[in-house]
Design an enzyme around this catalytic site. Structure first.
Site, PDB file in Angstrom:
ATOM      1  N   ARG A  12       0.837  -1.209   0.000  1.00 51.81           N
ATOM      2  CA  ARG A  12       0.000   0.000   0.000  1.00 51.81           C
ATOM      3  C   ARG A  12       0.874   1.264   0.000  1.00 51.81           C
ATOM      4  O   ARG A  12       0.982   1.953  -0.997  1.00 51.81           O
ATOM      5  CB  ARG A  12      -0.949  -0.047   1.209  1.00 51.81           C
ATOM      6  CG  ARG A  12      -2.064   0.980   1.186  1.00 51.81           C
ATOM      7  CD  ARG A  12      -1.653   2.383   1.563  1.00 51.81           C
ATOM      8  NE  ARG A  12      -1.090   2.487   2.903  1.00 51.81           N
ATOM      9  CZ  ARG A  12      -0.558   3.605   3.378  1.00 51.81           C
ATOM     10  NH1 ARG A  12      -0.513   4.696   2.651  1.00 51.81           N
ATOM     11  NH2 ARG A  12      -0.035   3.638   4.595  1.00 51.81           N
ATOM     12  N   ASP A  13       1.539   1.534   1.108  1.00 53.39           N
ATOM     13  CA  ASP A  13       2.306   2.779   1.205  1.00 53.39           C
ATOM     14  C   ASP A  13       3.469   2.771   0.218  1.00 53.39           C
ATOM     15  O   ASP A  13       3.847   3.791  -0.345  1.00 53.39           O
ATOM     16  CB  ASP A  13       2.842   2.957   2.637  1.00 53.39           C
ATOM     17  CG  ASP A  13       3.068   4.419   3.000  1.00 53.39           C
ATOM     18  OD1 ASP A  13       2.917   5.280   2.117  1.00 53.39           O
ATOM     19  OD2 ASP A  13       3.393   4.699   4.168  1.00 53.39           O
ATOM     20  N   HIS A 204       5.348   4.637  12.530  1.00 49.44           N
ATOM     21  CA  HIS A 204       5.329   4.488  11.071  1.00 49.44           C
ATOM     22  C   HIS A 204       6.366   5.482  10.516  1.00 49.44           C
ATOM     23  O   HIS A 204       6.069   6.662  10.348  1.00 49.44           O
ATOM     24  CB  HIS A 204       3.911   4.807  10.591  1.00 49.44           C
ATOM     25  CG  HIS A 204       3.692   4.816   9.125  1.00 49.44           C
ATOM     26  ND1 HIS A 204       3.071   3.783   8.452  1.00 49.44           N
ATOM     27  CD2 HIS A 204       3.967   5.739   8.169  1.00 49.44           C
ATOM     28  CE1 HIS A 204       2.967   4.075   7.171  1.00 49.44           C
ATOM     29  NE2 HIS A 204       3.506   5.256   6.961  1.00 49.44           N
ATOM     30  N   HIS A 206       9.022   7.048   7.873  1.00 48.73           N
ATOM     31  CA  HIS A 206       9.587   7.174   6.523  1.00 48.73           C
ATOM     32  C   HIS A 206      11.076   7.482   6.689  1.00 48.73           C
ATOM     33  O   HIS A 206      11.498   8.008   7.720  1.00 48.73           O
ATOM     34  CB  HIS A 206       8.840   8.254   5.741  1.00 48.73           C
ATOM     35  CG  HIS A 206       7.488   7.775   5.284  1.00 48.73           C
ATOM     36  ND1 HIS A 206       7.256   7.316   4.013  1.00 48.73           N
ATOM     37  CD2 HIS A 206       6.319   7.636   5.950  1.00 48.73           C
ATOM     38  CE1 HIS A 206       5.999   6.924   3.913  1.00 48.73           C
ATOM     39  NE2 HIS A 206       5.394   7.106   5.072  1.00 48.73           N
ATOM     40  N   CYS A 237       4.199   9.181   0.324  1.00 46.93           N
ATOM     41  CA  CYS A 237       2.809   9.609   0.219  1.00 46.93           C
ATOM     42  C   CYS A 237       2.674  10.612  -0.917  1.00 46.93           C
ATOM     43  O   CYS A 237       3.387  11.608  -0.949  1.00 46.93           O
ATOM     44  CB  CYS A 237       2.353  10.241   1.536  1.00 46.93           C
ATOM     45  SG  CYS A 237       0.677  10.885   1.433  1.00 46.93           S
ATOM     46  N   ASN A 246       9.087   4.296   2.994  1.00 47.65           N
ATOM     47  CA  ASN A 246       9.112   3.845   4.392  1.00 47.65           C
ATOM     48  C   ASN A 246      10.468   3.199   4.633  1.00 47.65           C
ATOM     49  O   ASN A 246      11.138   2.768   3.708  1.00 47.65           O
ATOM     50  CB  ASN A 246       8.061   2.761   4.625  1.00 47.65           C
ATOM     51  CG  ASN A 246       6.661   3.291   4.555  1.00 47.65           C
ATOM     52  OD1 ASN A 246       6.027   3.201   3.518  1.00 47.65           O
ATOM     53  ND2 ASN A 246       6.172   3.832   5.637  1.00 47.65           N
TER      54      ASN A 246
HETATM   55  P1  HMG Z   1     -13.318  14.098  -2.402  1.00 50.11           P
HETATM   56  O1  HMG Z   1     -13.024  14.469  -3.827  1.00 50.11           O
HETATM   57  O2  HMG Z   1     -13.523  15.186  -1.398  1.00 50.11           O
HETATM   58  O3  HMG Z   1     -14.509  13.032  -2.304  1.00 50.11           O
HETATM   59  O4  HMG Z   1     -12.128  13.181  -1.911  1.00 50.11           O
HETATM   60  P2  HMG Z   1     -16.022  13.070  -2.652  1.00 50.11           P
HETATM   61  O5  HMG Z   1     -16.731  12.349  -1.555  1.00 50.11           O
HETATM   62  O6  HMG Z   1     -16.468  14.463  -3.015  1.00 50.11           O
HETATM   63  O7  HMG Z   1     -16.086  12.144  -3.962  1.00 50.11           O
HETATM   64  C1  HMG Z   1     -15.509  12.543  -5.186  1.00 50.11           C
HETATM   65  C2  HMG Z   1     -15.512  11.350  -6.143  1.00 50.11           C
HETATM   66  O8  HMG Z   1     -14.718  10.290  -5.644  1.00 50.11           O
HETATM   67  C3  HMG Z   1     -16.895  10.741  -6.353  1.00 50.11           C
HETATM   68  O9  HMG Z   1     -16.904  10.212  -7.670  1.00 50.11           O
HETATM   69  C4  HMG Z   1     -16.919   9.596  -5.372  1.00 50.11           C
HETATM   70  O10 HMG Z   1     -17.832   8.570  -5.721  1.00 50.11           O
HETATM   71  C5  HMG Z   1     -15.504   9.100  -5.450  1.00 50.11           C
HETATM   72  P3  HMG Z   1     -17.520  11.041  -8.916  1.00 50.11           P
HETATM   73  O11 HMG Z   1     -18.949  11.305  -8.520  1.00 50.11           O
HETATM   74  O12 HMG Z   1     -16.691  12.306  -9.038  1.00 50.11           O
HETATM   75  O13 HMG Z   1     -17.337  10.100 -10.076  1.00 50.11           O
HETATM   76  N1  HMG Z   1     -15.051   8.452  -4.211  1.00 50.11           N
HETATM   77  C6  HMG Z   1     -14.512   7.222  -4.134  1.00 50.11           C
HETATM   78  N2  HMG Z   1     -14.239   6.290  -5.078  1.00 50.11           N
HETATM   79  C7  HMG Z   1     -13.675   5.131  -4.635  1.00 50.11           C
HETATM   80  N3  HMG Z   1     -13.368   4.892  -3.343  1.00 50.11           N
HETATM   81  C8  HMG Z   1     -13.620   5.800  -2.395  1.00 50.11           C
HETATM   82  C9  HMG Z   1     -14.217   7.030  -2.782  1.00 50.11           C
HETATM   83  N4  HMG Z   1     -14.597   8.122  -2.101  1.00 50.11           N
HETATM   84  C10 HMG Z   1     -15.108   8.984  -2.980  1.00 50.11           C
HETATM   85  N5  HMG Z   1     -13.307   5.548  -1.133  1.00 50.11           N
HETATM   86  C11 HMG Z   1     -11.342  11.339  -0.588  1.00 50.11           C
HETATM   87  C12 HMG Z   1     -12.113  12.642  -0.590  1.00 50.11           C
HETATM   88  C13 HMG Z   1     -11.087  10.975   0.870  1.00 50.11           C
HETATM   89  C14 HMG Z   1     -12.158  10.269  -1.275  1.00 50.11           C
HETATM   90  C15 HMG Z   1     -10.017  11.549  -1.362  1.00 50.11           C
HETATM   91  O14 HMG Z   1      -9.387  12.674  -0.845  1.00 50.11           O
HETATM   92  C16 HMG Z   1      -9.086  10.372  -1.262  1.00 50.11           C
HETATM   93  O15 HMG Z   1      -9.381   9.312  -1.793  1.00 50.11           O
HETATM   94  N6  HMG Z   1      -7.935  10.565  -0.624  1.00 50.11           N
HETATM   95  C17 HMG Z   1      -6.982   9.490  -0.398  1.00 50.11           C
HETATM   96  C18 HMG Z   1      -5.586  10.035  -0.427  1.00 50.11           C
HETATM   97  C19 HMG Z   1      -4.629   8.925  -0.138  1.00 50.11           C
HETATM   98  O16 HMG Z   1      -4.910   7.759  -0.362  1.00 50.11           O
HETATM   99  N7  HMG Z   1      -3.435   9.295   0.359  1.00 50.11           N
HETATM  100  C20 HMG Z   1      -2.408   8.351   0.672  1.00 50.11           C
HETATM  101  C21 HMG Z   1      -2.709   7.501   1.858  1.00 50.11           C
HETATM  102  S1  HMG Z   1      -2.390   8.316   3.411  1.00 50.11           S
HETATM  103  C22 HMG Z   1      -0.679   8.094   3.659  1.00 50.11           C
HETATM  104  O17 HMG Z   1       0.017   7.649   2.795  1.00 50.11           O
HETATM  105  C23 HMG Z   1      -0.113   8.414   5.026  1.00 50.11           C
HETATM  106  C24 HMG Z   1       0.177   7.164   5.846  1.00 50.11           C
HETATM  107  O18 HMG Z   1       1.070   6.289   5.171  1.00 50.11           O
HETATM  108  C25 HMG Z   1       0.788   7.553   7.206  1.00 50.11           C
HETATM  109  C26 HMG Z   1       1.982   8.502   7.081  1.00 50.11           C
HETATM  110  O19 HMG Z   1       2.959   8.176   6.392  1.00 50.11           O
HETATM  111  O20 HMG Z   1       1.882   9.573   7.691  1.00 50.11           O
HETATM  112  C27 HMG Z   1      -1.118   6.380   6.137  1.00 50.11           C
HETATM  113 MG    MG Z   2       3.193   6.471   5.158  1.00 48.25          MG
END
Ligand code: HMG
Ligand code: MG
Length: 282
Positions: A12-13, A204, A206, A237, A246
């Site tokens: 994933r990450d 966690h 990096h 990320c 990571n």
């Molecule tokens: P948004 O644009 O505000 O969402 O995004 P929305 O609710 O307005 O929906 C927009 C569109 O996305 C719609 O589709 C929804 O159906 C669709 P449209 O009508 O435009 O065709 N949608 C989805 N589709 C599939 N799966 C879903 C989903 N939700 C909405 N779950 C949202 C808000 C949270 C969805 C967006 O910002 C997002 O997906 N963000 C994820 C970002 C991400 O994955 N970042 C990396 C992971 S975090 C990380 O790496 C940190 C970590 O490792 C820890 C660290 O290192 O600190 C964990």
């Molecule tokens: Mg991370």
């Protein structure tokens, strides 16, 4: 000596930040190989918006395609109800919700404020409870944010406590851009441990500035026993400029082995998986 859990987040990450789409078959083979190393926790994918993170668009296919080892808990990220529904349908063992200690990062990563994210998680947690699915909570930017700079430990405590209150079984503290030094980790944990039991916390790290291993050592000294890492040190990320991979799982394992700390993970097998994925991503 003590026992430590290595929480493998590479599929994933690690892969979420790869520019070129990694074939679903390669992701599945990576997870299948990781499943045979003795790891007990593997974060497989994210049920996030494919517009935001195209690399994770095949989340359901990946979950559905892997060989499940009964000794492994397979997890996935779920930012909202849509993601949670898809994750449950795919058969995950557990999920993770993800928040941040920094407002700007929260906005950039999940398009809402910290408070809005906590509200959004309430129905997600209710659905998890209904389906008996354990939920892990992430807090990103626990010492530094790429946009807001230094983060106060009290801000991290507030979000961590809120996630635990929502029902998360554990909080993974993300040094998202790898900027923490061991003193920062110790200062953070000193504050958190006044209100949170140590067994509820994971680190966690990096490895942007190659400080992850010394930060993990600081965590170990303070009683932390769960560490997230990515095989081959993959990743970063997409919404944190400057976040590199990571810490490599095999480097963490080697360090723990040297200290006589048991993890149940086989270093030779893990090194083979690291070579496999490095070759595939060349
Ligand atoms: P948004 O644009 O505000 O969402 O995004 P929305 O609710 O307005 O929906 C927009 C569109 O996305 C719609 O589709 C929804 O159906 C669709 P449209 O009508 O435009 O065709 N949608 C989805 N589709 C599939 N799966 C879903 C989903 N939700 C909405 N779950 C949202 C808000 C949270 C969805 C967006 O910002 C997002 O997906 N963000 C994820 C970002 C991400 O994955 N970042 C990396 C992971 S975090 C990380 O790496 C940190 C970590 O490792 C820890 C660290 O290192 O600190 C964990
Ligand atoms: Mg991370």
């Amino acid at each position: 000596m003590c026992e430590v859990t290595i929480f493998e987040v590479g599929p994933r990450d690690g892969l979420q930040n790869e520019e070129k789409f990694v074939d679903t078959d390669i992701k599945i083979e990576l997870i299948n190989r990781l499943s045979e190393t003795g790891l007990k926790k593997i974060e497989v994918t994210s049920f996030v918006s494919p517009k935001w993170v195209p690399q994770m668009a095949d989340a359901a296919e990946v979950m559905g395609g892997i060989n499940r080892n009964p000794n492994v808990a397979y997890s996935a990220l779920t930012p909202n109800l849509i993601g949670m529904e898809k994750a449950i349908a795919s058969g995950v063992d557990e999920v993770a919700i993800f928040a941040a200690a920094s407002e700007t990062f929260s906005k950039r990563n999940i398009n809402c404020s910290i408070e809005e994210s906590l509200q959004r998680f309430i129905p997600v947690m209710a659905m998890a409870r209904e389906h008996n699915i354990a939920v892990r909570g992430y807090v990103s930017c626990v010492t530094h944010c790429p946009y807001d700079g230094e983060i106060a430990p009290s801000d991290v405590a507030q979000v961590s406590e809120a996630l635990l209150k929502l029902g998360c079984y554990e909080i993974s503290l993300g040094d998202t851009i790898g900027k923490a030094a061991p003193g920062d980790i110790k200062a953070l944990l000193k504050v958190l441990l006044t209100s949170i039991p140590v067994e509820k916390l994971a680190l966690h790290c990096h490895d942007t500035y190659e400080r992850a291993l010394v930060n993990i050592t600081a965590g170990l000294d303070m009683g932390i026993r769960t560490f997230d890492s990515s095989v081959a040190g993959l990743g970063g990320c997409p919404y944190a400029k400057g976040a590199s991979g990571n810490v490599a799982s095999e480097a963490v394992l080697e360090m723990l082995n040297e200290q006589g700390i048991s993890t149940g993970v086989d270093l030779e097998k893990l090194n083979d998986v690291a070579s496999f994925i490095k070759n595939k991503l060349k």
